[in-house]
Motif scaffolding. Structure first.
Motif, PDB file in Angstrom:
ATOM      1  N   LEU A   1     -12.624  -7.987  -3.368  1.00  0.00           N
ATOM      2  CA  LEU A   1     -11.631  -7.722  -4.422  1.00  0.00           C
ATOM      3  C   LEU A   1     -10.557  -8.810  -4.413  1.00  0.00           C
ATOM      4  N   PRO A   2     -10.911 -10.059  -4.665  1.00  0.00           N
ATOM      5  CA  PRO A   2      -9.987 -11.178  -4.451  1.00  0.00           C
ATOM      6  C   PRO A   2      -8.716 -11.150  -5.306  1.00  0.00           C
ATOM      7  N   LYS A   3      -8.731 -10.486  -6.442  1.00  0.00           N
ATOM      8  CA  LYS A   3      -7.564 -10.497  -7.329  1.00  0.00           C
ATOM      9  C   LYS A   3      -6.782  -9.194  -7.309  1.00  0.00           C
ATOM     10  N   GLN A   4      -7.185  -8.241  -6.484  1.00  0.00           N
ATOM     11  CA  GLN A   4      -6.528  -6.937  -6.453  1.00  0.00           C
ATOM     12  C   GLN A   4      -5.569  -6.834  -5.277  1.00  0.00           C
ATOM     13  N   THR A   5      -4.471  -6.095  -5.483  1.00  0.00           N
ATOM     14  CA  THR A   5      -3.523  -5.839  -4.405  1.00  0.00           C
ATOM     15  C   THR A   5      -3.666  -4.426  -3.854  1.00  0.00           C
ATOM     16  N   TYR A   6      -4.351  -3.540  -4.585  1.00  0.00           N
ATOM     17  CA  TYR A   6      -4.648  -2.178  -4.141  1.00  0.00           C
ATOM     18  C   TYR A   6      -6.091  -1.844  -4.482  1.00  0.00           C
ATOM     19  N   SER A   7      -6.720  -1.054  -3.623  1.00  0.00           N
ATOM     20  CA  SER A   7      -8.037  -0.534  -3.956  1.00  0.00           C
ATOM     21  C   SER A   7      -7.852   0.656  -4.896  1.00  0.00           C
ATOM     22  N   GLN A   8      -8.915   1.057  -5.539  1.00  0.00           N
ATOM     23  CA  GLN A   8      -8.856   2.204  -6.433  1.00  0.00           C
ATOM     24  C   GLN A   8      -8.723   3.491  -5.613  1.00  0.00           C
ATOM     25  N   GLN A   9      -7.875   4.394  -6.063  1.00  0.00           N
ATOM     26  CA  GLN A   9      -7.732   5.686  -5.387  1.00  0.00           C
ATOM     27  C   GLN A   9      -9.004   6.491  -5.608  1.00  0.00           C
ATOM     28  N   ARG A  10      -9.485   7.143  -4.541  1.00  0.00           N
ATOM     29  CA  ARG A  10     -10.734   7.884  -4.654  1.00  0.00           C
ATOM     30  C   ARG A  10     -10.749   9.060  -3.685  1.00  0.00           C
ATOM     31  N   MET A  11     -11.594  10.034  -3.993  1.00  0.00           N
ATOM     32  CA  MET A  11     -11.828  11.162  -3.114  1.00  0.00           C
ATOM     33  C   MET A  11     -12.960  10.765  -2.168  1.00  0.00           C
ATOM     34  N   VAL A  12     -12.729  10.893  -0.875  1.00  0.00           N
ATOM     35  CA  VAL A  12     -13.727  10.510   0.127  1.00  0.00           C
ATOM     36  C   VAL A  12     -14.896  11.498   0.059  1.00  0.00           C
ATOM     37  N   ALA A  13     -16.112  10.964  -0.055  1.00  0.00           N
ATOM     38  CA  ALA A  13     -17.311  11.798  -0.186  1.00  0.00           C
ATOM     39  C   ALA A  13     -18.071  11.957   1.130  1.00  0.00           C
ATOM     40  N   ARG A  14     -17.854  11.052   2.074  1.00  0.00           N
ATOM     41  CA  ARG A  14     -18.545  11.096   3.374  1.00  0.00           C
ATOM     42  C   ARG A  14     -17.595  10.520   4.420  1.00  0.00           C
ATOM     43  N   PHE A  15     -17.906  10.686   5.667  1.00  0.00           N
ATOM     44  CA  PHE A  15     -17.047  10.119   6.709  1.00  0.00           C
ATOM     45  C   PHE A  15     -17.044   8.598   6.594  1.00  0.00           C
ATOM     46  N   GLU A  16     -15.851   8.018   6.631  1.00  0.00           N
ATOM     47  CA  GLU A  16     -15.674   6.573   6.567  1.00  0.00           C
ATOM     48  C   GLU A  16     -14.921   6.152   7.821  1.00  0.00           C
ATOM     49  N   LEU A  17     -15.603   5.496   8.728  1.00  0.00           N
ATOM     50  CA  LEU A  17     -15.005   5.040   9.977  1.00  0.00           C
ATOM     51  C   LEU A  17     -14.808   3.539   9.895  1.00  0.00           C
ATOM     52  N   GLY A  18     -13.644   3.074  10.308  1.00  0.00           N
ATOM     53  CA  GLY A  18     -13.375   1.645  10.245  1.00  0.00           C
ATOM     54  C   GLY A  18     -12.550   1.167  11.420  1.00  0.00           C
ATOM     55  N   LEU A  19     -12.913   0.015  11.938  1.00  0.00           N
ATOM     56  CA  LEU A  19     -12.163  -0.643  13.002  1.00  0.00           C
ATOM     57  C   LEU A  19     -11.557  -1.911  12.409  1.00  0.00           C
ATOM     58  N   VAL A  20     -10.230  -1.940  12.293  1.00  0.00           N
ATOM     59  CA  VAL A  20      -9.529  -3.086  11.702  1.00  0.00           C
ATOM     60  C   VAL A  20      -9.644  -4.272  12.657  1.00  0.00           C
ATOM     61  N   THR A  21     -10.079  -5.419  12.124  1.00  0.00           N
ATOM     62  CA  THR A  21     -10.356  -6.588  12.964  1.00  0.00           C
ATOM     63  C   THR A  21      -9.331  -7.705  12.829  1.00  0.00           C
ATOM     64  N   GLU A  22      -8.331  -7.505  11.949  1.00  0.00           N
ATOM     65  CA  GLU A  22      -7.379  -8.578  11.692  1.00  0.00           C
ATOM     66  C   GLU A  22      -6.063  -7.997  11.178  1.00  0.00           C
ATOM     67  N   ASP A  23      -4.950  -8.514  11.636  1.00  0.00           N
ATOM     68  CA  ASP A  23      -3.642  -8.141  11.090  1.00  0.00           C
ATOM     69  C   ASP A  23      -3.484  -8.830   9.737  1.00  0.00           C
ATOM     70  N   THR A  24      -3.426  -8.039   8.657  1.00  0.00           N
ATOM     71  CA  THR A  24      -3.324  -8.626   7.318  1.00  0.00           C
ATOM     72  C   THR A  24      -2.099  -8.155   6.548  1.00  0.00           C
ATOM     73  N   GLY A  25      -1.387  -7.170   7.085  1.00  0.00           N
ATOM     74  CA  GLY A  25      -0.246  -6.606   6.364  1.00  0.00           C
ATOM     75  C   GLY A  25      -0.636  -5.501   5.404  1.00  0.00           C
ATOM     76  N   GLY A  26      -1.923  -5.137   5.382  1.00  0.00           N
ATOM     77  CA  GLY A  26      -2.385  -4.065   4.515  1.00  0.00           C
ATOM     78  C   GLY A  26      -1.979  -2.693   5.043  1.00  0.00           C
ATOM     79  N   ILE A  27      -2.126  -1.681   4.179  1.00  0.00           N
ATOM     80  CA  ILE A  27      -1.801  -0.306   4.548  1.00  0.00           C
ATOM     81  C   ILE A  27      -2.864   0.620   3.962  1.00  0.00           C
ATOM     82  N   ALA A  28      -3.460   1.470   4.801  1.00  0.00           N
ATOM     83  CA  ALA A  28      -4.377   2.507   4.315  1.00  0.00           C
ATOM     84  C   ALA A  28      -3.569   3.754   4.019  1.00  0.00           C
TER      85      ALA A  28
END
Length: 90
Positions: free
Chosen positions: A20-47
């Protein structure tokens, strides 16, 4: 991949700067399944999960579960696994 009690739907490395190179936010969505993530880099983002902010710092392990409302202030780079299960224990 089939595992006892759950199914891995997808896994890999996600980088919003590529996906998503031109977006500053992802689309808001209802989670349908378990989503596990390990952040690999300090980017200043916020979940945001159910409105609560989680600053995306390297080493953070984040989990979204079915029924939660989720979006992210980008950028984000992480390793992820999406899991489908009917197991109430998980």
């Amino acid at each position: 991949m089939e595992c006892p009690g759950f199914q891995i739907i997808s896994y890999g490395v996600y980088d919003s700067r590529i996906a998503l190179p031109k977006q500053t936010y992802s689309q808001q969505r209802m989670v349908a399944r378990f989503e596990l993530g390990l952040v690999t880099e300090d980017t200043g983002g916020i979940a945001y999960i159910d409105g609560k902010p989680y600053p995306l710092q390297k080493g953070l392990f984040i989990c979204g579960k079915p029924g939660q409302l989720r979006y992210t202030k980008l950028p984000l780079r992480c390793h992820y696994v999406h899991i489908l299960t009917e197991d109430p224990v998980l």
